[in-house]
Write a protein that holds these residues in place. Structure first.
Motif, mmCIF file in Angstrom:
data_model
loop_
_atom_site.group_PDB
_atom_site.id
_atom_site.type_symbol
_atom_site.label_atom_id
_atom_site.label_comp_id
_atom_site.label_asym_id
_atom_site.label_seq_id
_atom_site.Cartn_x
_atom_site.Cartn_y
_atom_site.Cartn_z
ATOM 1 N N ASP A 88 0.791 -1.222 0.000
ATOM 2 C CA ASP A 88 0.000 0.000 0.000
ATOM 3 C C ASP A 88 0.822 1.270 0.000
ATOM 4 O OD1 ASP A 88 -2.508 -1.471 2.109
ATOM 5 O OD2 ASP A 88 -2.352 -1.416 -0.073
ATOM 6 N N GLU A 89 2.142 1.159 0.041
ATOM 7 C CA GLU A 89 2.990 2.346 0.097
ATOM 8 C C GLU A 89 3.292 2.866 -1.307
ATOM 9 O OE1 GLU A 89 5.897 1.856 3.656
ATOM 10 O OE2 GLU A 89 5.750 -0.023 2.564
ATOM 11 N N ARG A 90 2.249 3.222 -2.033
ATOM 12 C CA ARG A 90 2.416 3.740 -3.382
ATOM 13 C C ARG A 90 2.780 5.214 -3.307
ATOM 14 N NH1 ARG A 90 -2.397 0.557 -4.276
ATOM 15 N NH2 ARG A 90 -1.785 -1.280 -5.428
ATOM 16 N N GLU A 91 3.324 5.698 -4.417
ATOM 17 C CA GLU A 91 3.684 7.110 -4.468
ATOM 18 C C GLU A 91 2.448 7.910 -4.862
ATOM 19 O OE1 GLU A 91 6.928 7.725 -7.088
ATOM 20 O OE2 GLU A 91 8.082 6.119 -6.209
ATOM 21 N N TYR A 92 1.980 8.712 -3.960
ATOM 22 C CA TYR A 92 0.829 9.544 -4.233
ATOM 23 C C TYR A 92 1.256 10.999 -4.283
ATOM 24 C CZ TYR A 92 -2.158 5.602 -3.085
ATOM 25 O OH TYR A 92 -2.768 4.393 -3.071
ATOM 26 N N THR A 93 0.563 11.739 -5.098
ATOM 27 C CA THR A 93 0.780 13.168 -5.132
ATOM 28 C C THR A 93 -0.036 13.779 -4.008
ATOM 29 O OG1 THR A 93 0.920 13.019 -7.530
ATOM 30 C CG2 THR A 93 0.599 15.218 -6.593
ATOM 31 N N ILE A 94 0.595 14.603 -3.216
ATOM 32 C CA ILE A 94 -0.127 15.246 -2.125
ATOM 33 C C ILE A 94 -0.926 16.391 -2.726
ATOM 34 C CG2 ILE A 94 0.083 16.562 0.005
ATOM 35 C CD1 ILE A 94 2.615 14.981 0.571
ATOM 36 N N CYS A 95 -2.207 16.345 -2.497
ATOM 37 C CA CYS A 95 -3.100 17.337 -3.079
ATOM 38 C C CYS A 95 -3.493 18.358 -2.026
ATOM 39 C CB CYS A 95 -4.353 16.650 -3.614
ATOM 40 S SG CYS A 95 -3.991 15.390 -4.845
ATOM 41 N N SER A 96 -4.029 19.458 -2.490
ATOM 42 C CA SER A 96 -4.481 20.486 -1.554
ATOM 43 C C SER A 96 -5.719 19.973 -0.833
ATOM 44 C CB SER A 96 -4.809 21.773 -2.306
ATOM 45 O OG SER A 96 -5.950 21.572 -3.117
ATOM 46 N N MET A 109 -7.518 7.465 -8.891
ATOM 47 C CA MET A 109 -7.115 7.309 -10.289
ATOM 48 C C MET A 109 -5.630 6.952 -10.382
ATOM 49 S SD MET A 109 -7.950 9.626 -13.615
ATOM 50 C CE MET A 109 -6.982 11.035 -13.197
ATOM 51 N N ILE A 110 -4.799 7.563 -9.554
ATOM 52 C CA ILE A 110 -3.368 7.227 -9.537
ATOM 53 C C ILE A 110 -3.182 5.776 -9.133
ATOM 54 C CG2 ILE A 110 -1.201 7.626 -8.301
ATOM 55 C CD1 ILE A 110 -1.930 10.611 -8.278
ATOM 56 N N SER A 111 -3.937 5.340 -8.148
ATOM 57 C CA SER A 111 -3.875 3.953 -7.698
ATOM 58 C C SER A 111 -4.289 3.002 -8.821
ATOM 59 C CB SER A 111 -4.781 3.770 -6.480
ATOM 60 O OG SER A 111 -4.833 2.430 -6.111
ATOM 61 N N GLU A 112 -5.343 3.340 -9.515
ATOM 62 C CA GLU A 112 -5.836 2.506 -10.623
ATOM 63 C C GLU A 112 -4.827 2.472 -11.767
ATOM 64 O OE1 GLU A 112 -8.510 -0.033 -12.567
ATOM 65 O OE2 GLU A 112 -8.446 0.632 -10.488
ATOM 66 N N ILE A 113 -4.236 3.611 -12.087
ATOM 67 C CA ILE A 113 -3.227 3.658 -13.159
ATOM 68 C C ILE A 113 -2.017 2.823 -12.773
ATOM 69 C CG2 ILE A 113 -1.594 5.171 -14.364
ATOM 70 C CD1 ILE A 113 -3.816 7.337 -14.290
ATOM 71 N N ILE A 117 -0.709 -0.351 -14.912
ATOM 72 C CA ILE A 117 0.662 -0.404 -15.430
ATOM 73 C C ILE A 117 1.355 -1.675 -14.964
ATOM 74 C CG2 ILE A 117 2.949 0.672 -15.256
ATOM 75 C CD1 ILE A 117 1.516 3.388 -15.364
ATOM 76 N N GLN A 118 1.164 -2.072 -13.715
ATOM 77 C CA GLN A 118 1.807 -3.288 -13.198
ATOM 78 C C GLN A 118 1.282 -4.532 -13.901
ATOM 79 O OE1 GLN A 118 4.469 -3.172 -11.492
ATOM 80 N NE2 GLN A 118 4.312 -0.993 -11.116
#
Length: 177
Positions: A88-96, A109-113, A117-118
């Motif tokens: 679960d330690e994926r790289e996420y963009t920190i959003c406002s 969406m980042i998680s799904e992408i 890709i994997q």
């Protein structure tokens, strides 16, 4: 290579090589092993690193070749190559924090992408990772993988197309992009 040169390489782009290993292996333990094997192999070889060229690419190629070799070895041993997802330690963009719903949608969406890709075949996944995550040029990816720039471009195009198709199948329509 000398130990000081390896040390300098680890300082300058070791983090990028580790992230690439993590994307290839899809689990932390195997990525750490691959990372160490890559730099150990560089230390053992009598290769002189040319700093005016792209020394970072040398380590990406070495990691990729080491990874392919270990996969072949595992396939010979078990007949089936087991793949595991990154924890679960994926790289996420920190959003406002202003629009929580949009932030949540963006993270999903980042998680799904990442998941899509994997699941892609290696011939599409590796150029996508090198191009978008590590910002290598098409020509560099071609030299690293032993493919022509046209083949790399084609695989990037087809990979993007597969990702888009799978995102649409998962319910991420064009109105949300």
């Amino acid at each position: 290579m000398e130990a000081r040169e390896i040390e300098r390489c680890i300082d300058e782009f070791g983090a990028d090589v580790y992230r690439f290993c993590l994307k290839l292996c899809m689990n932390r333990e195997d990525a750490e092993d691959l990372y160490q094997q890559t730099f150990l192999k560089a230390l053992e070889c009598s290769f002189t690193l040319e700093w005016e060229k792209n020394p970072r690419a040398f380590f990406f190629v070495a990691a990729h070749n080491q990874w392919k070799s270990s996969r072949r070895k595992a396939a010979r041993r078990s007949g089936i190559v087991q793949c595991m997802n990154i924890e679960d330690e994926r790289e996420y963009t920190i959003c406002s924090g202003e629009d929580i719903e949009a932030d949540y949608f963006h993270r999903e969406m980042i998680s799904e992408i990442s998941r899509i890709i994997q699941e892609l075949p290696d011939k599409f996944r590796i150029p996508l990772i090198l191009f978008y995550l590590f910002e290598f040029k098409v020509e560099q990816i071609g030299r690293m993988t032993g493919k022509s720039p046209g083949t790399v471009k084609s695989r990037l195009f087809k990979g993007r197309k597969m990702i888009k198709k799978r995102l649409e199948e998962a319910g991420y329509g064009e109105e949300r992009f």
